[in-house]
Design an enzyme around this catalytic site. Structure first.
Site, PDB file in Angstrom:
ATOM      1  N   ASP A 166      -3.999 -10.333  -8.364  1.00 48.27           N
ATOM      2  CA  ASP A 166      -4.148  -9.666  -9.573  1.00 48.27           C
ATOM      3  C   ASP A 166      -3.273  -8.695 -10.192  1.00 48.27           C
ATOM      4  OD1 ASP A 166      -4.207  -8.128  -7.212  1.00 48.27           O
ATOM      5  OD2 ASP A 166      -6.206  -7.353  -7.152  1.00 48.27           O
TER       6      ASP A 166
ATOM      7  N   ARG B 268       0.572   3.769  -3.308  1.00 44.28           N
ATOM      8  CA  ARG B 268      -0.193   4.946  -2.682  1.00 44.28           C
ATOM      9  C   ARG B 268       0.659   6.157  -2.933  1.00 44.28           C
ATOM     10  NH1 ARG B 268      -5.984   3.753   0.303  1.00 44.28           N
ATOM     11  NH2 ARG B 268      -5.816   1.581  -0.145  1.00 44.28           N
TER      12      ARG B 268
ATOM     13  N   GLU C 248     -12.223  -0.905 -10.576  1.00 42.08           N
ATOM     14  CA  GLU C 248     -11.538  -1.888 -11.571  1.00 42.08           C
ATOM     15  C   GLU C 248     -12.678  -1.794 -12.672  1.00 42.08           C
ATOM     16  OE1 GLU C 248      -9.535  -2.431  -7.758  1.00 42.08           O
ATOM     17  OE2 GLU C 248     -12.000  -2.742  -8.315  1.00 42.08           O
TER      18      GLU C 248
ATOM     19  N   GLU D 178       0.657  -1.196  -0.117  1.00 42.02           N
ATOM     20  CA  GLU D 178       0.018   0.058  -0.117  1.00 42.02           C
ATOM     21  C   GLU D 178       0.937   1.136   0.170  1.00 42.02           C
ATOM     22  OE1 GLU D 178      -3.667  -1.815   0.008  1.00 42.02           O
ATOM     23  OE2 GLU D 178      -3.190   0.158  -0.799  1.00 42.02           O
TER      24      GLU D 178
END
Length: 638
Positions: free
Chosen positions: A393, A263, A527, A259
């Site tokens: 993913d 980010r 998404e 993260e």
């Protein structure tokens, strides 16, 4: 004298007059001075130099998967001075590259004033020469990345010809509506949660959470590029000022490597590439360095959690099987770390992610698939659970994007991506009785006919990779991308709110609907809209813009509240139950992809940019162009 005690040596033969002793001592002192002076001009790798120079001297080390000190010492490469890389010196590290050599013992052995004068003169000359070498080194490295040269290598202006405005008034009106949504979300964040990570719009306060290790302002960093490309300059300048003056990277908490990278590092990198503001680059590199100790494992596979403080300790998530690392986490570092090397001229970042790829290429993959859990100690798969949704993913996303970002020179990434896609098609891609194409999950050879909202990014991924596949498969890949995106759209249209659930199933008569209460929530995820944007740019089929507008209307009706936007707990309920959280990725991804969907294709053109998995745009690296620019400048200067 000792010599007189040696057998067979005449005492008289060893006798020296006082003047001869003085000359001998003078010669010896000069020789010692010359030797110490010569040390300054030896290459840094010479063993003798490392023995005599002080411990504060910068020393290169071999990068591996060793101790924490291995990583921290590697950051002290002498040809990359801290002031040229925007880096803060580490403990025990000085900004001066001149060695501090003690000559007290030598001076005590000097006889006479002339010898002392010679020594002083020699040290003065050595210092002068070292300063000239340092100045030359600074000139060679102070411009490790030239922003103007980079801009000259873009095929199109980052913001397009007319800031992305289209020729269609209806589309422009929709674009302006998305911009209004962004301003509304931002204004409420600023009013009620400024400096916190995310806004709680129902209770009108801020939320910090425990993913970012004490870092603050996640919504600010995540919003920088969105505000900038939308032309919300007052809001952008507020965000920029906060990052420059208030973003404190010296936190001491437990952070998610994944993260923080996507980010914070991703957001700072994109802000730099869009604006050229140096402090964005400096903070990105500084934060990148704080993530490096996570790679200190026997295999070089990083652990998922890291303490951002001085200890740099890392560990795996408590819920991860047998202390394993997660494919989607250690596989989603490549884009950012390659750019950190580009901007810092420090190869350690790229070396770390290339070592991950090396291990993945070496180990056996069941049916060509990549399971979600890997041991950072043994380098073996822990479970045979494969998913294109959560836990897996973005690993696949970063393979094709690494190839595209390299200006299509990273052949290894290309080979890994298409091999993985072939295995996915053979084992996971399914067709429902109703004709919907979906991605199932694979658990040790048994299919689970569930597709997560997170897996809906795959329509866009397969789409952007279609043109570089085998010629006979290019249209097939584009068709597959469209089919998956259609299925994800169906998961929206089959709900009461016309927003998609967290996961939907294809069994027991259900198709593209959530059958479990725990899968019915929607947390402002991007998404599906992401795939709409990519498929629009690849095909210009107007249905994708229409589908995007359906999502805008649903967000406005069901997620917009008095003081921001909130996720909802059940997409099938007539009356919305809000979760009181305005996720930072709603500002970074969902609204950005909607804005790009209703903009001209030259706004952040796919010919120049790839998006990290948090939708932060990173430029394609055109090495040949940058090198040509440097060559031309040298020719002109000569």
């Amino acid at each position: 004298m000792v010599f007189r005690k040696l057998p067979g040596v005449s005492a008289s033969g060893m006798g020296l007059r006082l003047s001869q002793k003085f000359v001998f001592l003078l010669f010896l002192s000069g020789l010692v001075t010359l030797c110490f002076g010569a040390l300054f001009f030896l290459p840094d790798s010479v063993r003798l130099k490392r023995i005599f120079l002080s411990k504060t001297e910068v020393q290169p080390v071999t990068v591996g998967s060793g101790s924490e000190n291995d990583v921290r010492e590697h950051l002290k490469r002498p040809k990359e001075p801290e002031h040229t890389r925007g880096m803060t010196p580490g403990k025990g590290e000085t900004k001066s590259r001149k060695p501090s050599v003690s000559n007290e013992a030598t001076e005590e052995r000097m006889a006479g004033g002339k010898a002392q004068e010679d020594l002083t003169l020699s040290r003065s000359k050595a210092d002068s020469l070292m300063e000239r070498v340092s100045d030359a080194d600074h000139d060679a490295n102070s411009d490790t990345f030239n922003f103007k040269k980079f801009q000259g290598c873009l095929l199109k202006p980052a913001l397009g010809r007319d800031s992305g405005s289209t020729a269609d008034p209806k589309t422009n009106d929709r674009r302006e509506k998305v911009k209004e949504m962004m301003k509304f979300a931002w204004d409420n964040y600023k009013r009620y949660a400024w400096g916190k990570n995310e806004l709680r719009p129902l209770t009108k306060n801020g939320h910090l959470g425990n993913m970012f290790g004490g870092l603050r302002g996640a919504s600010i960093v995540d919003s920088l590029d969105t505000l900038y490309i939308m032309g919300l300059m007052d809001e952008y300048n507020d965000a920029k000022e906060w990052v420059q003056t208030s973003l404190d990277l010296n936190s001491n908490g437990e952070a998610s490597l994944f993260e923080v990278n996507i980010r914070y590092v991703g957001g700072l990198l994109s802000a730099y590439y869009l604006t050229g503001e140096e402090f964005f680059r400096n903070k990105a590199v500084e934060l990148g360095e704080k993530l490096l100790p996570a790679f200190n494992t026997p295999t070089g596979i990083p652990r998922g959690v890291i303490n951002l403080g001085s200890s740099g300790t890392s560990w795996s998530w408590g819920w991860a099987s047998a202390g394993s690392s997660i494919l989607a986490e250690f596989g989603t570092l490549h884009l950012e770390f390659v750019h950190l090397t580009e901007l810092s001229n420090n190869p350690v970042f790229k070396e770390k992610v290339m070592s991950i790829r090396k291990l993945l290429n070496k180990i056996e993959k069941p049916h060509g698939l990549y399971p979600n859990f890997l041991s950072p100690v043994s380098g073996n798969w822990v479970q045979h659970h494969v998913s294109i949704g959560g836990l897996g993913d973005s690993f696949y996303e970063y393979l094709i994007k690494s190839y595209l970002m390299s200006d299509k020179t990273d052949e290894e990434a290309k080979k890994m991506y298409y091999s993985a896609l072939e295995a996915i098609e053979a084992n996971l891609v399914q067709k429902s009785p109703g004709g919907l194409t979906y991605m199932a999950e694979w658990r040790g050879g048994i299919l689970d006919h569930k597709m997560g909202h997170l897996a809906c990014f795959s329509g866009g991924m397969i789409g952007i990779g279609a043109d570089d596949g085998a010629p006979e498969k290019r249209q097939h890949y584009l068709d597959l991308a469209a089919e998956i995106t259609h299925t994800c759209h169906e998961s929206y249209t089959r709900s009461t709110t016309r927003l998609g659930p967290e996961a939907f199933r294809f069994d027991s008569g259900a198709e593209a609907t959530a059958t479990r209460l725990s899968d019915r929530y929607y947390i402002l995820r991007p998404e599906v809209i992401e795939s709409y944007m990519y498929l629009w740019r690849l095909t210009h089929d107007p249905k994708y813009r229409d589908w995007g507008w359906e999502a805008v209307e649903a967000l406005e009706q069901h997620c917009r509240v008095e003081s921001g936007f909130s996720g909802i707990r059940d997409v099938y309920a007539l009356t919305a139950s809000h979760d009181n959280m305005q996720q930072s990725f709603f500002l970074s991804e969902t609204l950005k992809y909607l804005y790009l969907l209703f903009s001209d294709d030259d706004l952040l053109s796919l010919e120049d940019w790839v998006f990290n998995t948090e939708a932060h745009p990173l430029p394609i690296i055109r090495k040949s162009c940058l090198q040509d620019e440097v060559t031309e400048e040298k020719t002109v200067s000569e």
